[in-house]
Write a protein that holds these residues in place. Sequence first.
Motif, PDB file in Angstrom:
ATOM      1  N   VAL A   1       0.836  -1.203   0.000  1.00 56.60           N
ATOM      2  CA  VAL A   1       0.000   0.000   0.000  1.00 56.60           C
ATOM      3  C   VAL A   1       0.871   1.254   0.000  1.00 56.60           C
ATOM      4  O   VAL A   1       0.569   2.239  -0.679  1.00 56.60           O
ATOM      5  N   ALA A   2       1.970   1.245   0.759  1.00 54.14           N
ATOM      6  CA  ALA A   2       2.865   2.404   0.785  1.00 54.14           C
ATOM      7  C   ALA A   2       3.439   2.680  -0.600  1.00 54.14           C
ATOM      8  O   ALA A   2       3.551   3.840  -1.027  1.00 54.14           O
ATOM      9  N   GLN A   3       3.804   1.623  -1.314  1.00 55.90           N
ATOM     10  CA  GLN A   3       4.310   1.795  -2.677  1.00 55.90           C
ATOM     11  C   GLN A   3       3.244   2.409  -3.581  1.00 55.90           C
ATOM     12  O   GLN A   3       3.530   3.302  -4.395  1.00 55.90           O
ATOM     13  N   ALA A   4       2.007   1.949  -3.447  1.00 49.14           N
ATOM     14  CA  ALA A   4       0.919   2.486  -4.262  1.00 49.14           C
ATOM     15  C   ALA A   4       0.672   3.954  -3.952  1.00 49.14           C
ATOM     16  O   ALA A   4       0.473   4.775  -4.855  1.00 49.14           O
ATOM     17  N   VAL A   5       0.668   4.312  -2.668  1.00 51.16           N
ATOM     18  CA  VAL A   5       0.442   5.704  -2.273  1.00 51.16           C
ATOM     19  C   VAL A   5       1.541   6.601  -2.832  1.00 51.16           C
ATOM     20  O   VAL A   5       1.276   7.679  -3.384  1.00 51.16           O
ATOM     21  N   LEU A   6       2.787   6.157  -2.709  1.00 55.62           N
ATOM     22  CA  LEU A   6       3.910   6.956  -3.191  1.00 55.62           C
ATOM     23  C   LEU A   6       3.830   7.173  -4.697  1.00 55.62           C
ATOM     24  O   LEU A   6       3.953   8.304  -5.194  1.00 55.62           O
TER      25      LEU A   6
ATOM     26  N   VAL B   1      -7.618  12.728   3.870  1.00 50.09           N
ATOM     27  CA  VAL B   1      -7.155  12.015   5.061  1.00 50.09           C
ATOM     28  C   VAL B   1      -7.830  12.565   6.307  1.00 50.09           C
ATOM     29  O   VAL B   1      -8.298  11.814   7.175  1.00 50.09           O
ATOM     30  N   ALA B   2      -7.901  13.894   6.406  1.00 48.54           N
ATOM     31  CA  ALA B   2      -8.516  14.518   7.580  1.00 48.54           C
ATOM     32  C   ALA B   2      -9.996  14.164   7.688  1.00 48.54           C
ATOM     33  O   ALA B   2     -10.507  13.893   8.784  1.00 48.54           O
ATOM     34  N   MET B   3     -10.681  14.121   6.565  1.00 52.38           N
ATOM     35  CA  MET B   3     -12.105  13.793   6.599  1.00 52.38           C
ATOM     36  C   MET B   3     -12.330  12.368   7.082  1.00 52.38           C
ATOM     37  O   MET B   3     -13.221  12.106   7.902  1.00 52.38           O
ATOM     38  N   ILE B   4     -11.510  11.445   6.599  1.00 52.61           N
ATOM     39  CA  ILE B   4     -11.658  10.058   7.020  1.00 52.61           C
ATOM     40  C   ILE B   4     -11.296   9.893   8.493  1.00 52.61           C
ATOM     41  O   ILE B   4     -11.836   9.039   9.194  1.00 52.61           O
ATOM     42  N   ALA B   5     -10.349  10.728   8.975  1.00 62.02           N
ATOM     43  CA  ALA B   5      -9.979  10.668  10.387  1.00 62.02           C
ATOM     44  C   ALA B   5     -11.163  11.006  11.289  1.00 62.02           C
ATOM     45  O   ALA B   5     -11.327  10.415  12.364  1.00 62.02           O
ATOM     46  N   PHE B   6     -12.003  11.938  10.844  1.00 62.77           N
ATOM     47  CA  PHE B   6     -13.153  12.345  11.650  1.00 62.77           C
ATOM     48  C   PHE B   6     -14.443  11.622  11.261  1.00 62.77           C
ATOM     49  O   PHE B   6     -15.400  11.612  12.038  1.00 62.77           O
ATOM     50  N   LEU B   7     -14.462  11.025  10.067  1.00 66.88           N
ATOM     51  CA  LEU B   7     -15.657  10.326   9.604  1.00 66.88           C
ATOM     52  C   LEU B   7     -15.223   9.018   8.946  1.00 66.88           C
ATOM     53  O   LEU B   7     -15.209   8.892   7.723  1.00 66.88           O
TER      54      LEU B   7
ATOM     55  N   ALA C   1      -4.795   7.203   4.076  1.00 64.77           N
ATOM     56  CA  ALA C   1      -5.469   6.972   5.354  1.00 64.77           C
ATOM     57  C   ALA C   1      -5.547   5.480   5.660  1.00 64.77           C
ATOM     58  O   ALA C   1      -5.335   5.050   6.802  1.00 64.77           O
ATOM     59  N   ALA C   2      -5.845   4.682   4.635  1.00 64.38           N
ATOM     60  CA  ALA C   2      -5.931   3.236   4.836  1.00 64.38           C
ATOM     61  C   ALA C   2      -4.567   2.632   5.131  1.00 64.38           C
ATOM     62  O   ALA C   2      -4.473   1.616   5.820  1.00 64.38           O
ATOM     63  N   LEU C   3      -3.507   3.261   4.612  1.00 60.66           N
ATOM     64  CA  LEU C   3      -2.161   2.789   4.914  1.00 60.66           C
ATOM     65  C   LEU C   3      -1.909   2.799   6.424  1.00 60.66           C
ATOM     66  O   LEU C   3      -1.272   1.897   6.968  1.00 60.66           O
ATOM     67  N   TYR C   4      -2.444   3.831   7.081  1.00 66.13           N
ATOM     68  CA  TYR C   4      -2.289   3.897   8.542  1.00 66.13           C
ATOM     69  C   TYR C   4      -3.270   2.971   9.247  1.00 66.13           C
ATOM     70  O   TYR C   4      -2.877   2.145  10.082  1.00 66.13           O
ATOM     71  N   ASP C   5      -4.552   3.097   8.907  1.00 66.85           N
ATOM     72  CA  ASP C   5      -5.599   2.313   9.563  1.00 66.85           C
ATOM     73  C   ASP C   5      -6.586   1.838   8.501  1.00 66.85           C
ATOM     74  O   ASP C   5      -7.204   2.669   7.832  1.00 66.85           O
ATOM     75  N   PRO C   6      -6.688   0.539   8.252  1.00 67.97           N
ATOM     76  CA  PRO C   6      -6.302  -0.540   9.165  1.00 67.97           C
ATOM     77  C   PRO C   6      -4.979  -1.243   8.841  1.00 67.97           C
ATOM     78  O   PRO C   6      -4.553  -2.106   9.582  1.00 67.97           O
ATOM     79  N   VAL C   7      -4.308  -0.878   7.708  1.00 71.25           N
ATOM     80  CA  VAL C   7      -3.189  -1.706   7.249  1.00 71.25           C
ATOM     81  C   VAL C   7      -2.043  -1.694   8.249  1.00 71.25           C
ATOM     82  O   VAL C   7      -1.581  -2.740   8.725  1.00 71.25           O
ATOM     83  N   PHE C   8      -1.532  -0.494   8.602  1.00 67.98           N
ATOM     84  CA  PHE C   8      -0.379  -0.402   9.502  1.00 67.98           C
ATOM     85  C   PHE C   8      -0.750  -0.804  10.927  1.00 67.98           C
ATOM     86  O   PHE C   8      -0.039  -1.581  11.575  1.00 67.98           O
ATOM     87  N   THR C   9      -1.849  -0.286  11.422  1.00 66.52           N
ATOM     88  CA  THR C   9      -2.194  -0.523  12.831  1.00 66.52           C
ATOM     89  C   THR C   9      -2.491  -1.984  13.122  1.00 66.52           C
ATOM     90  O   THR C   9      -2.253  -2.464  14.240  1.00 66.52           O
ATOM     91  N   SER C  10      -3.000  -2.721  12.139  1.00 68.98           N
ATOM     92  CA  SER C  10      -3.323  -4.128  12.371  1.00 68.98           C
ATOM     93  C   SER C  10      -2.144  -5.053  12.101  1.00 68.98           C
ATOM     94  O   SER C  10      -2.143  -6.203  12.544  1.00 68.98           O
TER      95      SER C  10
END
Length: 403
Positions: A133-138, A158-164, A351-360
């Motif tokens: 996912v990090a490669q895709a984002v970059l 990213v900010a919108m998904i963080a709050f919603l 945003a998905a790179l952080y949660d849920p991919v990285f955090t899980s």
Amino acid sequence: MTGESVERGPARGTPAEVLFAFLKLGLTSFGGPIAHLGYFRDEFVTRRRWLHDDSYAELVALCQFLPGPASSQVGFALGLSRAGWLGAMAAFVAFTLPSAIILLVFALTSAAVSGPIGTGALNGLKIVAVAIVAQAVLGMARNLCPDRQRASIAVAAVAMIAFLPGATGMIGAIIIGGLAGLVWCKAKAGPAADRLSIPVTRSQGILSLTCFLVLLVFLPLLHQLSQSWAVADSFFRAGALVFGGGHVVLPLLEAEVVAPGWVSADQFLAGYGAAQAVPGPLFTFAAYLGALLEPGPNGMAGATLALLSLFLPGFLILIAVLPFWGTLRQRQDISSAIQGANAAVVGILAAALYDPVFTSAVGDMRDFALALACFVSLVAWKAPSWLVVILAAAGGVGLQLAA
């Protein structure tokens, strides 16, 4: 382009080519729908060059709007573009069949992955999704957010998904990104160098929408005729109502199969756990549930019926939208909105790179080191994703044994 097609053109590949390309992904694409989009980009944008980044992001944005399994819809459209209707079916079968067979066997044998080797390998497969996912984002950020306006749209997503969080936040981010594109991207709008050619006529789109509506209305009326019709109705309804794909379908399926007593709660949870450990789309969880249904149909017949019923509505809706989408996106204002929506897709993936991919996946510094090693292998050493997946699984076993 004629008024009856979406950029009609000759297929540039063969169904066999599509079959083998997606079979590799069906065997190695661990990590869930967001990771699948990363695998797809690496395979079809970067390596095979079937399409350009902006066309790929445009397709991802469209499928995020629609109900159904987004990554499978993207794969279906890519196969359709590459080799026509046989290519679309080849993409679906090849990407779906490996995990469906694994979950069917799991349902019939009640086998479970256990022990340090199994646990470590599964952890390694989760970690490699971080690198994919990090490669895709970059890569997508370089191509789709080259200026401060579109980079800002990505950060706002990213900010919108963080709050919603959830599907609501993703769809909202794409909408807001499109509106921002109307304001900020007008001077930059223009046709992409490599548009995705998808041979769907308007009449085919209308027929597909008609089939979807007929099934949605009449399957509940046929529900009482037999258990087979009841199963088709329940899984079709779940597939038609789910936005965001993947994990979003789980509560819908639980309501359809656990509440009436077709599958026990314990069986449902065991299958959900197994579905996290296999490659391919999470919707193949339907094969596991269909094999266990009581009363029948169950076994192979139940798995096939449940699987096809769950995937069908998403594909029907996609086919219905595609011919009209091709006409709309040629307009200057739509082109500007697409640029903003594409930037928002980059933010959604970030945003998905952080949660849920990285955090899980990353629990400590050792996991993080393995994720970094996978990322460097992909980006700096240009190693193929399937090889990195194998090495990550071996690395996960090593970390588990060293614990």
